[in-house]
Design a protein around this motif. Structure first.
Motif, PDB file in Angstrom:
ATOM      1  N   ALA A   1       0.809  -1.225   0.000  1.00 30.49           N
ATOM      2  CA  ALA A   1       0.000   0.000   0.000  1.00 30.49           C
ATOM      3  C   ALA A   1       0.844   1.278   0.000  1.00 30.49           C
ATOM      4  N   LEU A   2       2.169   1.158   0.089  1.00 31.13           N
ATOM      5  CA  LEU A   2       3.023   2.350   0.106  1.00 31.13           C
ATOM      6  C   LEU A   2       2.912   3.109  -1.217  1.00 31.13           C
ATOM      7  N   PRO A   3       3.054   4.422  -1.171  1.00 28.22           N
ATOM      8  CA  PRO A   3       2.974   5.211  -2.412  1.00 28.22           C
ATOM      9  C   PRO A   3       4.158   5.013  -3.356  1.00 28.22           C
ATOM     10  N   VAL A   4       5.201   4.323  -2.919  1.00 23.65           N
ATOM     11  CA  VAL A   4       6.386   4.144  -3.774  1.00 23.65           C
ATOM     12  C   VAL A   4       6.077   3.339  -5.022  1.00 23.65           C
ATOM     13  N   TRP A   5       4.974   2.593  -5.034  1.00 24.06           N
ATOM     14  CA  TRP A   5       4.669   1.729  -6.176  1.00 24.06           C
ATOM     15  C   TRP A   5       3.948   2.464  -7.294  1.00 24.06           C
ATOM     16  N   GLU A   6       3.459   3.678  -7.025  1.00 24.45           N
ATOM     17  CA  GLU A   6       2.768   4.453  -8.061  1.00 24.45           C
ATOM     18  C   GLU A   6       3.757   4.821  -9.159  1.00 24.45           C
ATOM     19  N   GLY A   7       3.556   4.259 -10.329  1.00 17.34           N
ATOM     20  CA  GLY A   7       4.437   4.540 -11.457  1.00 17.34           C
ATOM     21  C   GLY A   7       5.755   3.801 -11.420  1.00 17.34           C
ATOM     22  N   ALA A   8       5.933   2.900 -10.454  1.00 16.35           N
ATOM     23  CA  ALA A   8       7.197   2.163 -10.341  1.00 16.35           C
ATOM     24  C   ALA A   8       7.381   1.220 -11.522  1.00 16.35           C
ATOM     25  N   THR A   9       8.623   1.121 -11.976  1.00 17.36           N
ATOM     26  CA  THR A   9       8.941   0.200 -13.060  1.00 17.36           C
ATOM     27  C   THR A   9       9.970  -0.835 -12.648  1.00 17.36           C
ATOM     28  N   GLY A  10      10.491  -0.726 -11.432  1.00 19.49           N
ATOM     29  CA  GLY A  10      11.447  -1.712 -10.926  1.00 19.49           C
ATOM     30  C   GLY A  10      12.847  -1.442 -11.419  1.00 19.49           C
ATOM     31  N   PRO A  11      13.727  -2.389 -11.217  1.00 16.35           N
ATOM     32  CA  PRO A  11      13.557  -3.620 -10.458  1.00 16.35           C
ATOM     33  C   PRO A  11      13.423  -3.383  -8.953  1.00 16.35           C
ATOM     34  N   VAL A  12      12.846  -4.383  -8.306  1.00 14.93           N
ATOM     35  CA  VAL A  12      12.677  -4.381  -6.860  1.00 14.93           C
ATOM     36  C   VAL A  12      13.500  -5.529  -6.291  1.00 14.93           C
ATOM     37  N   SER A  13      14.234  -5.235  -5.228  1.00 11.96           N
ATOM     38  CA  SER A  13      15.017  -6.274  -4.562  1.00 11.96           C
ATOM     39  C   SER A  13      14.524  -6.451  -3.139  1.00 11.96           C
ATOM     40  N   ALA A  14      14.559  -7.688  -2.691  1.00  6.29           N
ATOM     41  CA  ALA A  14      14.348  -8.007  -1.280  1.00  6.29           C
ATOM     42  C   ALA A  14      15.354  -9.103  -0.946  1.00  6.29           C
ATOM     43  N   TYR A  15      15.274  -9.607   0.240  1.00  7.10           N
ATOM     44  CA  TYR A  15      16.201 -10.638   0.693  1.00  7.10           C
ATOM     45  C   TYR A  15      15.448 -11.956   0.789  1.00  7.10           C
ATOM     46  N   TRP A  16      16.175 -13.046   0.751  1.00  6.54           N
ATOM     47  CA  TRP A  16      15.582 -14.353   1.017  1.00  6.54           C
ATOM     48  C   TRP A  16      15.644 -14.548   2.528  1.00  6.54           C
TER      49      TRP A  16
ATOM     50  N   VAL B   1      13.990  -0.047  -5.945  1.00  3.94           N
ATOM     51  CA  VAL B   1      13.438  -0.173  -4.592  1.00  3.94           C
ATOM     52  C   VAL B   1      14.134  -1.346  -3.927  1.00  3.94           C
ATOM     53  N   LEU B   2      14.584  -1.132  -2.704  1.00  6.82           N
ATOM     54  CA  LEU B   2      15.335  -2.143  -1.974  1.00  6.82           C
ATOM     55  C   LEU B   2      14.635  -2.418  -0.647  1.00  6.82           C
ATOM     56  N   ILE B   3      14.154  -3.651  -0.470  1.00  7.64           N
ATOM     57  CA  ILE B   3      13.516  -4.077   0.778  1.00  7.64           C
ATOM     58  C   ILE B   3      14.586  -4.792   1.596  1.00  7.64           C
TER      59      ILE B   3
END
Length: 195
Positions: free
Chosen positions: A47-62, A126-128
């Motif tokens: 639900a964060l506003p960072v995703w509006e218009g985002a094209t990535g890439p997005v990273s997270a951790y395992w 975006v980095l999670i």
């Protein structure tokens, strides 16, 4: 400020004690509670506003051990069409390699799982990131090697989102010049906009 990838992070006894106490609190959380809270964290992150218009890439951790699980976030973002990547430590530096749900992952350092070395590198927008401990200013304590701080410096202006459990919050992280502040911190209870 730039910090070379081989710059050693000097150990801080205070940070080590805060890390140990926060990890002990996190490890003591009931698995049933964590399984209930992870979907709440996922919903708040999505639900964060960072995703509006985002094209990535997005990273997270395992995730490992008792960390908050970002995989449902990655799956939802993949369904939205955003490209994904996961971190890997290569020659004492954190890099990011393309990955998608259900693709091959292999053992990496520190007990992690990472994309195959054959996968191309990516630069996340975006980095999670995982949290051992955090404060409301956006500072975090990780596992003490400084990989995420260096990556955030190299990747600026990447948006950074820390996820964890409310039990990991501390009053103040003793931040040092090399520490990078996160933009957002999300727990099962709160969404904290730090910047």
């Amino acid at each position: 400020m730039t910090m070379p990838s081989d710059t050693p992070i000097l150990p801080s006894p205070l940070k080590a004690a805060l890390r140990a106490a926060a990890l002990e609190r996190r490890d003591a959380l009931e698995i049933d509670d964590r399984l209930e809270w992870d979907p709440e964290i996922t919903a708040r992150v999505l639900a964060l506003p960072v995703w509006e218009g985002a094209t990535g890439p997005v990273s997270a951790y395992w995730p490992m051990r008792s960390e908050a699980d970002p995989r449902p976030i990655l799956e939802a973002l993949h369904e939205r069409g955003l490209p994904l990547c996961l971190p890997a430590i290569v020659e004492k530096r954190m890099i990011f390699r393309r990955w998608a749900p259900y693709e091959l992952i292999v053992p990496g350092g520190f007990g992690t799982l990472v994309p195959s070395p054959a996968e191309p590198e990516a630069k996340p927008a975006v980095l999670i990131v995982p949290l051992a401990a955090f404060d409301r200013r956006g500072y975090r304590i990780g596992y003490g090697k400084g990989y995420y701080d260096r990556a955030l410096t190299e990747l600026a202006p990447t948006v950074s989102i820390g996820i964890g459990y409310a039990a990991q919050e501390i009053e103040a992280v003793p931040d040092q010049p090399h520490d990078r502040r996160l933009d957002w911190i999300v727990t099962e209870r709160d969404v904290i906009h730090c910047s």
